[in-house]
Each structure stands twice: as structure tokens, then as C-alpha cells.
Write a protein that holds these residues in place. Structure first.
Motif, PDB file in Angstrom:
ATOM      1  N   LEU A   1     -15.236  -3.332  -5.158  1.00  0.00           N
ATOM      2  CA  LEU A   1     -16.520  -3.247  -4.468  1.00  0.00           C
ATOM      3  C   LEU A   1     -17.117  -4.589  -4.079  1.00  0.00           C
ATOM      4  CD1 LEU A   1     -18.264  -0.300  -6.346  1.00  0.00           C
ATOM      5  CD2 LEU A   1     -17.566  -0.375  -3.941  1.00  0.00           C
ATOM      6  N   ALA A   2     -16.699  -5.658  -4.734  1.00  0.00           N
ATOM      7  CA  ALA A   2     -17.213  -6.981  -4.361  1.00  0.00           C
ATOM      8  C   ALA A   2     -16.601  -7.466  -3.049  1.00  0.00           C
ATOM      9  CB  ALA A   2     -16.943  -7.995  -5.470  1.00  0.00           C
ATOM     10  N   VAL A   3     -15.581  -6.767  -2.570  1.00  0.00           N
ATOM     11  CA  VAL A   3     -14.934  -7.085  -1.295  1.00  0.00           C
ATOM     12  C   VAL A   3     -14.997  -5.815  -0.444  1.00  0.00           C
ATOM     13  CG1 VAL A   3     -12.878  -8.008  -0.163  1.00  0.00           C
ATOM     14  CG2 VAL A   3     -13.376  -8.633  -2.533  1.00  0.00           C
ATOM     15  N   PRO A   4     -16.051  -5.620   0.335  1.00  0.00           N
ATOM     16  CA  PRO A   4     -16.264  -4.339   1.030  1.00  0.00           C
ATOM     17  C   PRO A   4     -15.063  -3.848   1.825  1.00  0.00           C
ATOM     18  CG  PRO A   4     -18.216  -5.707   1.204  1.00  0.00           C
ATOM     19  CD  PRO A   4     -17.166  -6.559   0.554  1.00  0.00           C
ATOM     20  N   ALA A   5     -14.374  -4.745   2.531  1.00  0.00           N
ATOM     21  CA  ALA A   5     -13.216  -4.312   3.323  1.00  0.00           C
ATOM     22  C   ALA A   5     -12.106  -3.773   2.429  1.00  0.00           C
ATOM     23  CB  ALA A   5     -12.699  -5.467   4.170  1.00  0.00           C
ATOM     24  N   LEU A   6     -11.937  -4.356   1.252  1.00  0.00           N
ATOM     25  CA  LEU A   6     -10.910  -3.896   0.318  1.00  0.00           C
ATOM     26  C   LEU A   6     -11.293  -2.535  -0.262  1.00  0.00           C
ATOM     27  CD1 LEU A   6      -8.262  -4.557  -1.156  1.00  0.00           C
ATOM     28  CD2 LEU A   6      -9.633  -5.695  -2.925  1.00  0.00           C
ATOM     29  N   ALA A   7     -12.555  -2.372  -0.631  1.00  0.00           N
ATOM     30  CA  ALA A   7     -13.009  -1.076  -1.137  1.00  0.00           C
ATOM     31  C   ALA A   7     -12.826   0.005  -0.076  1.00  0.00           C
ATOM     32  CB  ALA A   7     -14.467  -1.170  -1.568  1.00  0.00           C
ATOM     33  N   ASP A   8     -13.116  -0.322   1.171  1.00  0.00           N
ATOM     34  CA  ASP A   8     -12.917   0.637   2.263  1.00  0.00           C
ATOM     35  C   ASP A   8     -11.438   0.979   2.418  1.00  0.00           C
ATOM     36  OD1 ASP A   8     -15.620   0.648   2.761  1.00  0.00           O
ATOM     37  OD2 ASP A   8     -15.510  -0.699   4.502  1.00  0.00           O
ATOM     38  N   ARG A   9     -10.573  -0.004   2.243  1.00  0.00           N
ATOM     39  CA  ARG A   9      -9.134   0.248   2.368  1.00  0.00           C
ATOM     40  C   ARG A   9      -8.655   1.185   1.256  1.00  0.00           C
ATOM     41  NH1 ARG A   9      -4.445  -2.126   4.834  1.00  0.00           N
ATOM     42  NH2 ARG A   9      -2.852  -0.520   4.544  1.00  0.00           N
ATOM     43  N   VAL A  10      -9.144   0.964   0.053  1.00  0.00           N
ATOM     44  CA  VAL A  10      -8.771   1.856  -1.054  1.00  0.00           C
ATOM     45  C   VAL A  10      -9.211   3.282  -0.747  1.00  0.00           C
ATOM     46  CG1 VAL A  10      -9.159   2.401  -3.487  1.00  0.00           C
ATOM     47  CG2 VAL A  10      -8.781   0.024  -2.794  1.00  0.00           C
TER      48      VAL A  10
ATOM     49  N   ALA B   1      -7.753   6.371  -8.235  1.00  0.00           N
ATOM     50  CA  ALA B   1      -8.284   5.880  -6.959  1.00  0.00           C
ATOM     51  C   ALA B   1      -9.708   5.385  -7.136  1.00  0.00           C
ATOM     52  CB  ALA B   1      -8.231   6.985  -5.914  1.00  0.00           C
ATOM     53  N   ALA B   2     -10.515   6.101  -7.894  1.00  0.00           N
ATOM     54  CA  ALA B   2     -11.900   5.692  -8.113  1.00  0.00           C
ATOM     55  C   ALA B   2     -11.971   4.392  -8.900  1.00  0.00           C
ATOM     56  CB  ALA B   2     -12.665   6.797  -8.828  1.00  0.00           C
ATOM     57  N   ASN B   3     -11.085   4.231  -9.883  1.00  0.00           N
ATOM     58  CA  ASN B   3     -11.072   2.988 -10.647  1.00  0.00           C
ATOM     59  C   ASN B   3     -10.749   1.794  -9.753  1.00  0.00           C
ATOM     60  OD1 ASN B   3     -11.800   3.748 -13.247  1.00  0.00           O
ATOM     61  ND2 ASN B   3      -9.713   4.307 -13.821  1.00  0.00           N
ATOM     62  N   LEU B   4      -9.745   1.951  -8.878  1.00  0.00           N
ATOM     63  CA  LEU B   4      -9.381   0.830  -8.005  1.00  0.00           C
ATOM     64  C   LEU B   4     -10.488   0.565  -6.988  1.00  0.00           C
ATOM     65  CD1 LEU B   4      -7.001  -1.121  -7.687  1.00  0.00           C
ATOM     66  CD2 LEU B   4      -6.175   0.324  -5.829  1.00  0.00           C
ATOM     67  N   TRP B   5     -11.118   1.626  -6.496  1.00  0.00           N
ATOM     68  CA  TRP B   5     -12.275   1.450  -5.603  1.00  0.00           C
ATOM     69  C   TRP B   5     -13.379   0.666  -6.316  1.00  0.00           C
ATOM     70  CZ3 TRP B   5     -16.998   3.867  -6.861  1.00  0.00           C
ATOM     71  CH2 TRP B   5     -18.027   3.651  -5.930  1.00  0.00           C
ATOM     72  N   GLY B   6     -13.711   1.046  -7.528  1.00  0.00           N
ATOM     73  CA  GLY B   6     -14.765   0.344  -8.261  1.00  0.00           C
ATOM     74  C   GLY B   6     -14.435  -1.110  -8.514  1.00  0.00           C
TER      75      GLY B   6
ATOM     76  N   TRP C   1       0.833  -1.209   0.000  1.00  0.00           N
ATOM     77  CA  TRP C   1       0.000   0.000   0.000  1.00  0.00           C
ATOM     78  C   TRP C   1       0.864   1.254   0.000  1.00  0.00           C
ATOM     79  CZ3 TRP C   1      -4.920  -0.326  -1.225  1.00  0.00           C
ATOM     80  CH2 TRP C   1      -5.608  -1.521  -0.999  1.00  0.00           C
ATOM     81  N   ALA C   2       1.970   1.231   0.730  1.00  0.00           N
ATOM     82  CA  ALA C   2       2.855   2.391   0.761  1.00  0.00           C
ATOM     83  C   ALA C   2       3.456   2.654  -0.620  1.00  0.00           C
ATOM     84  CB  ALA C   2       3.963   2.176   1.793  1.00  0.00           C
ATOM     85  N   ALA C   3       3.852   1.582  -1.313  1.00  0.00           N
ATOM     86  CA  ALA C   3       4.426   1.734  -2.650  1.00  0.00           C
ATOM     87  C   ALA C   3       3.366   2.228  -3.638  1.00  0.00           C
ATOM     88  CB  ALA C   3       5.015   0.405  -3.114  1.00  0.00           C
ATOM     89  N   MET C   4       2.145   1.739  -3.512  1.00  0.00           N
ATOM     90  CA  MET C   4       1.068   2.227  -4.369  1.00  0.00           C
ATOM     91  C   MET C   4       0.852   3.723  -4.176  1.00  0.00           C
ATOM     92  SD  MET C   4      -3.041   1.576  -4.313  1.00  0.00           S
ATOM     93  CE  MET C   4      -3.166   2.802  -2.988  1.00  0.00           C
ATOM     94  N   ASN C   5       0.772   4.140  -2.920  1.00  0.00           N
ATOM     95  CA  ASN C   5       0.559   5.550  -2.635  1.00  0.00           C
ATOM     96  C   ASN C   5       1.700   6.411  -3.166  1.00  0.00           C
ATOM     97  OD1 ASN C   5      -1.957   5.467  -1.309  1.00  0.00           O
ATOM     98  ND2 ASN C   5      -0.999   4.800   0.600  1.00  0.00           N
ATOM     99  N   ALA C   6       2.925   5.969  -2.973  1.00  0.00           N
ATOM    100  CA  ALA C   6       4.073   6.729  -3.455  1.00  0.00           C
ATOM    101  C   ALA C   6       4.038   6.877  -4.968  1.00  0.00           C
ATOM    102  CB  ALA C   6       5.369   6.053  -3.009  1.00  0.00           C
ATOM    103  N   SER C   7       3.662   5.819  -5.662  1.00  0.00           N
ATOM    104  CA  SER C   7       3.620   5.869  -7.125  1.00  0.00           C
ATOM    105  C   SER C   7       2.505   6.780  -7.618  1.00  0.00           C
ATOM    106  CB  SER C   7       3.449   4.457  -7.696  1.00  0.00           C
ATOM    107  OG  SER C   7       4.633   3.698  -7.546  1.00  0.00           O
ATOM    108  N   LEU C   8       1.312   6.670  -7.036  1.00  0.00           N
ATOM    109  CA  LEU C   8       0.207   7.528  -7.463  1.00  0.00           C
ATOM    110  C   LEU C   8       0.485   8.989  -7.139  1.00  0.00           C
ATOM    111  CD1 LEU C   8      -3.045   5.484  -6.686  1.00  0.00           C
ATOM    112  CD2 LEU C   8      -1.832   5.772  -8.860  1.00  0.00           C
TER     113      LEU C   8
ATOM    114  N   SER D   1      -9.727   4.598   2.135  1.00  0.00           N
ATOM    115  CA  SER D   1      -8.934   5.121   3.246  1.00  0.00           C
ATOM    116  C   SER D   1      -7.548   5.567   2.771  1.00  0.00           C
ATOM    117  CB  SER D   1      -8.797   4.059   4.335  1.00  0.00           C
ATOM    118  OG  SER D   1      -7.935   4.487   5.364  1.00  0.00           O
ATOM    119  N   GLU D   2      -6.905   4.735   1.952  1.00  0.00           N
ATOM    120  CA  GLU D   2      -5.564   5.048   1.475  1.00  0.00           C
ATOM    121  C   GLU D   2      -5.557   6.283   0.574  1.00  0.00           C
ATOM    122  OE1 GLU D   2      -2.691   3.696   2.282  1.00  0.00           O
ATOM    123  OE2 GLU D   2      -3.505   2.132   3.587  1.00  0.00           O
ATOM    124  N   ARG D   3      -6.608   6.454  -0.227  1.00  0.00           N
ATOM    125  CA  ARG D   3      -6.654   7.558  -1.195  1.00  0.00           C
ATOM    126  C   ARG D   3      -7.722   8.576  -0.805  1.00  0.00           C
ATOM    127  NH1 ARG D   3      -2.085   7.937  -2.922  1.00  0.00           N
ATOM    128  NH2 ARG D   3      -2.868   9.383  -4.497  1.00  0.00           N
ATOM    129  N   ARG D   4      -7.885   8.756   0.492  1.00  0.00           N
ATOM    130  CA  ARG D   4      -8.940   9.649   0.998  1.00  0.00           C
ATOM    131  C   ARG D   4      -8.807  11.064   0.433  1.00  0.00           C
ATOM    132  NH1 ARG D   4      -8.297   8.679   5.863  1.00  0.00           N
ATOM    133  NH2 ARG D   4     -10.100   7.325   6.216  1.00  0.00           N
TER     134      ARG D   4
END
Length: 279
Positions: free
Chosen positions: A217-226, A209-214, A126-133, A228-231
Motif C-alpha cells: 500500500l505504500a506504493v499505490p501502483a504496486l498495490a493496484d497491480r496486486v 492476495a490481501a496480505n500482499l496487497w496490504g 507475476w505469471a509465476a506468482m499467479n500459477a503458484s497461488l 489487478s493480478e488477483r482480482r
């Protein structure tokens, strides 16, 4: 000439593969070839990867279809290095073929474009994803993103959102560089890397961020994590518009009634519509 609808998962591609081998002076491992609707991929005998794309000339625009090569100028992003490329016009159809050779990925894709199970990613991922974005958004380009090969314009944003959520101000405030196809099939794990840069360019803040959230969505905890990370992206005005943009694609006229994301997409979208109306 009318462009024929083609699915490369079903078409004979031996001639295309042979041409790429001759042009790049490389041997492709043709068993197996990764086949997608409009692209092919294969390892080479020199420890690299080649991706081949078929794109209609009407979908190239001013960018020339060189997304992977042009992304080599981007800094601070975990992505495979671009090494060589070749492009040619099809002799019988209004189509351009392009092959790009890159470094091998550090691991397999996290999943398909949309996941139904939590991939259990590490904090380092997640840290590497955030740094890249964050690094991507800080840079500059004259390119405009082409999600699904359509040039991303204010008109496309408005039309897509209003097709499902009519009315409301959809004017984008801030445009930043984006990958534009940021989903679980285009990122690797357990080491983060993002690939398939064909459609990158300027886009409203929050599109990736919206694309990864979408896609989560079939995994609610994962969508919430996305979220949170890209708030910071998703809670901005443009990020809320991109949430609606992605939700509209999920919920629109071509929605799959069995798509497990439908309920979560509508619930979030309805909340975001209210926030935009009151904010």
C-alpha cells in the motif's frame, strides 16, 4: 509456566545453532546469521539453507509446528524443496524449537515485509506468482492457517474485522489452502519463489492476495497491480472480507501513526464495507 517474550535478534543463540549443527550433521555459516523476531536462518556447508524457529507450545496446536515439512506435499508451487528437519522441547521454557533444511532460494527476498519502492518485477514473475497461488488454492489439507501464530478461525476473522469495522456479516463462505504469511519478505526475485511455510493451512479465499496487497500500500501502483493480478480472489465476498481483515490489522489499536499505508488502507476498506453492505 509463563512464556517469556523473546526477540531472537537480541538473544544469544550460539547454543541453539550448535545443537542444530549436531542434529542435522551440518556446518552453519554463522557469520552472518539472518535474525528475525522468532526465527534464525543460515547457509550450510552443503549448499542448503536452515531455518530455525522458536514457538511457544501453546501456539503449536494440532499441527505440530511442521509447516515447512508438510508443505513438501504441495504440487505446482515455486518453493524450495524440504530436505530434513529436527525439533525439540526447550529444557527450561514451554517452547518448541524446530530447524528445517531446504534448498537454497533462487534469489534474494524482493524486499522487507512491507515495501516503500516498486520492485519492478517482470511479467514472468507475476505469471509465476499467479500459477503458484492458483495451484495452492486447488489443493487440500487438514491444517488451518496460523497467521502471527494464531489459528485462523471464523471467530478470529470476525473479531479482527469488527475491532475496526463494527457490525456487518463476516461469515466466510469458502476456505482454501493459503501460505498465510504472503508478503514481500517471503518471496524472491527476479525469479519467483515463495518460502517460510510455517503457518500455511486452510484460510478464507483471498487471504494471500490481501496480505500482499496490504504489504504494497505504500506504493499505490504496486498495490493496484496486486489487486489487478488477483482480482478474482479479492473481488469475491471472502476476498473482500480478507481485505478488511488485513486493513483492520493496519488500522487497529496498534497502528503506527507514521505508517504510510494508513490512508490507502482506510480508503479501500471504506469502499469494501459499502460493497459488502449493498452486495
Amino acid at each position: 509456566m509463563t512464556l517469556r517474550s523473546v526477540d531472537l535478534r537480541k538473544e544469544p543463540v550460539e547454543e541453539v545453532l550448535n545443537r542444530v549443527e549436531r542434529s542435522l550433521e551440518v556446518r552453519l555459516d554463522q557469520e552472518p546469521v539472518v535474525r528475525k523476531r522468532r526465527s534464525l536462518g543460515a547457509r550450510t556447508d552443503r549448499g542448503t539453507w536452515v531455518r530455525i524457529e522458536r514457538r511457544g507450545l501453546d501456539r503449536i496446536g494440532v499441527q505440530g509446528g511442521d509447516g515447512t515439512a508438510s508443505a513438501e506435499a504441495l504440487l505446482g508451487i515455486a518453493k524450495p524443496a524440504w530436505l530434513a528437519g529436527v525439533a525439540w522441547r526447550d529444557e527450561t521454557e514451554p517452547v518448541m524449537w524446530r530447524a528445517d533444511e531446504t534448498e537454497l532460494l533462487p534469489g534474494p527476498p524482493v524486499g522487507s515485509a512491507v515495501v516503500t519502492e516498486d520492485p519492478q518485477l517482470s511479467e514472468e514473475w507475476w505469471a509465476a506468482m499467479n500459477a503458484s497461488l492458483d495451484a495452492l488454492a486447488s489443493q487440500h489439507t487438514n491444517r488451518f492457517a496460523t497467521p502471527d501464530t494464531e489459528t485462523l478461525t471464523q471467530e478470529l476473522v470476525t473479531g479482527t474485522i469488527h475491532s475496526v469495522f463494527p457490525g456487518g456479516d463476516t461469515a466466510v463462505v469458502e476456505w482454501r489452502p493459503a501460505h498465510a504469511d504472503f508478503n514481500w519478505a517471503n518471496v524472491t526475485g527476479p525469479v519467483f519463489c515463495v518460502f517460510d511455510w510455517e503457518d500455511w493451512g486452510m484460510a478464507p479465499c483471498g487471504l494471500d492476495a490481501a496480505n500482499l496487497w496490504g504489504a504494497s500500500l505504500a506504493v499505490p501502483a504496486l498495490a493496484d497491480r496486486v489487486r489487478s493480478e488477483r482480482r478474482a480472489d479479492l473481488e469475491s465476498r471472502d476476498g473482500k472480507l480478507m481485505t478488511l481483515f488485513v486493513a483492520a490489522k493496519i488500522l487497529g489499536p496498534y497502528a503506527d501513526p507514521d505508517d504510510p499505508r494508513l490512508g490507502a488502507a482506510r480508503e479501500t476498506a471504506e469502499r469494501v464495507v459499502k460493497e459488502l453492505q449493498t452486495g
